[in-house]
Design a protein around this motif. Structure first.
Motif, mmCIF file in Angstrom:
data_model
loop_
_atom_site.group_PDB
_atom_site.id
_atom_site.type_symbol
_atom_site.label_atom_id
_atom_site.label_comp_id
_atom_site.label_asym_id
_atom_site.label_seq_id
_atom_site.Cartn_x
_atom_site.Cartn_y
_atom_site.Cartn_z
ATOM 1 N N ILE A 4 2.651 6.946 -13.771
ATOM 2 C CA ILE A 4 1.914 7.713 -12.709
ATOM 3 C C ILE A 4 2.881 8.853 -12.172
ATOM 4 N N TYR A 5 4.152 8.171 -11.993
ATOM 5 C CA TYR A 5 5.061 9.189 -11.342
ATOM 6 C C TYR A 5 5.463 10.262 -12.303
ATOM 7 N N TRP A 114 -6.431 7.535 -6.332
ATOM 8 C CA TRP A 114 -6.526 8.203 -5.181
ATOM 9 C C TRP A 114 -5.818 9.760 -5.600
ATOM 10 N N LEU A 115 -4.767 9.775 -6.605
ATOM 11 C CA LEU A 115 -4.169 11.024 -6.948
ATOM 12 C C LEU A 115 -4.993 11.800 -7.768
ATOM 13 N N VAL A 116 -5.990 11.197 -8.539
ATOM 14 C CA VAL A 116 -6.917 11.789 -9.064
ATOM 15 C C VAL A 116 -8.076 12.495 -8.626
ATOM 16 N N LYS A 117 -8.447 11.671 -7.450
ATOM 17 C CA LYS A 117 -9.389 12.337 -6.616
ATOM 18 C C LYS A 117 -8.810 13.457 -5.736
ATOM 19 N N ARG A 118 -7.461 13.514 -5.528
ATOM 20 C CA ARG A 118 -6.892 14.575 -4.729
ATOM 21 C C ARG A 118 -6.680 15.676 -5.485
ATOM 22 N N PHE A 119 -5.913 15.435 -6.732
ATOM 23 C CA PHE A 119 -5.553 16.477 -7.463
ATOM 24 C C PHE A 119 -6.210 16.761 -8.968
ATOM 25 N N GLY A 120 -6.829 15.862 -9.290
ATOM 26 C CA GLY A 120 -7.617 15.876 -10.594
ATOM 27 C C GLY A 120 -6.962 15.063 -11.617
ATOM 28 N N PRO A 121 -7.241 14.768 -12.597
ATOM 29 C CA PRO A 121 -6.677 14.052 -13.792
ATOM 30 C C PRO A 121 -5.475 14.647 -14.356
ATOM 31 N N VAL A 122 -4.589 13.801 -14.621
ATOM 32 C CA VAL A 122 -3.134 14.473 -15.066
ATOM 33 C C VAL A 122 -2.863 13.402 -16.129
ATOM 34 N N THR A 123 -2.616 13.742 -17.031
ATOM 35 C CA THR A 123 -1.663 12.795 -18.162
ATOM 36 C C THR A 123 -0.810 13.381 -19.245
ATOM 37 N N GLN A 124 0.554 13.097 -18.660
ATOM 38 C CA GLN A 124 1.683 13.524 -19.667
ATOM 39 C C GLN A 124 1.664 12.918 -20.836
#
Lengths: 134, 88
Positions: A4-5, A114-124
């Motif tokens: 997640i980080y 929470w982060l997805v809700k705030r910033f949208g999905p991100v996956t490295q």
């Protein structure tokens, strides 16, 4: 949490806070810790806490920013942190997310949500670090 | 001791034994039940902080063992994810 980080470190800040040990050798030691050679007595001094925290970071190659609670357990008491717990604090210094008490209600995916809700999905796709505790 | 109290005591002890056996199974062993009751329960707190409340500020020590900083120094520009835990 490392995954997640890696996914959200460009959008949010992260801080890991080391609090009193959950399963030290002189208290409630777990067999899994013996098996993994994670055996420490409950620190009696701040220097001992610093040593264990550094062991953790080096052995797990833990990349997140790190802080250590003092021997008065001020952070633990203020956040009901022991044995493990997650929070998100917003830009105004208010609690935006309060996770449940670990280990049973410790769920990093709630933070991701929470982060997805705030910033949208991100996956490295190149997250190399293995997910350590906490 | 009357028959009633003998039965009451027997049922109580039986229930305690069943509860202990159940806890031992869940925790892993009788030793783990002792560890949980002796060391974990006194430190477990459900938590009073709620969403929307001010996040308490606390002073923390850096990994170098000499520099201190305040948790609130890390807040302000972006959300701060805080992970509390230990090694064991």
């Amino acid at each position: 949490m490392v995954k997640i980080y890696n996914d959200y470190k460009d959008r949010a800040d992260f801080l890991t806070v080391y609090v009193r040990e959950a399963h030290p050798t002189d208290e409630w030691q777990m067999k899994s810790n013996v098996k993994e050679d994670v055996c420490y007595a409950q620190p009696k001094t701040l220097e001992q806490r610093v040593a264990i925290a550094n062991d953790f970071v080096q052995r797990q190659k833990y990349p997140l920013p790190f802080g250590i609670d003092d021997m008065n357990n001020a952070a633990d008491l203020a956040y009901s942190a022991w044995p493990e717990r997650l929070y998100v604090i917003d830009e105004h210094g208010r609690i935006a997310f309060a996770g449940g008490m670990g280990p049973f209600k410790y769920d990093p995916e709630e933070v991701r949500a929470w982060l997805v809700k705030r910033f949208g999905p991100v996956t490295q796709t190149s997250s190399a670090a293995a997910p350590p505790k906490p | 001791m009357s028959r009633f109290w003998k039965w009451t005591l027997g049922i109580f002890l039986g229930l305690m034994l069943i509860a202990f056996a159940g806890l031992s199974f869940m925790a892993g062993s009788p030793k783990d039940v002792y560890g949980m009751v002796r060391y974990a329960l006194p430190h477990m707190h459900r938590g009073k902080l709620r969403v929307g409340e001010d996040a308490p500020d606390v002073r923390l020590l850096a990994l170098d063992g000499s520099n201190h900083f305040h948790l609130r120094e890390r807040t302000g520009s972006r959300p701060l994810v805080v992970i509390f835990g230990s090694y064991t």
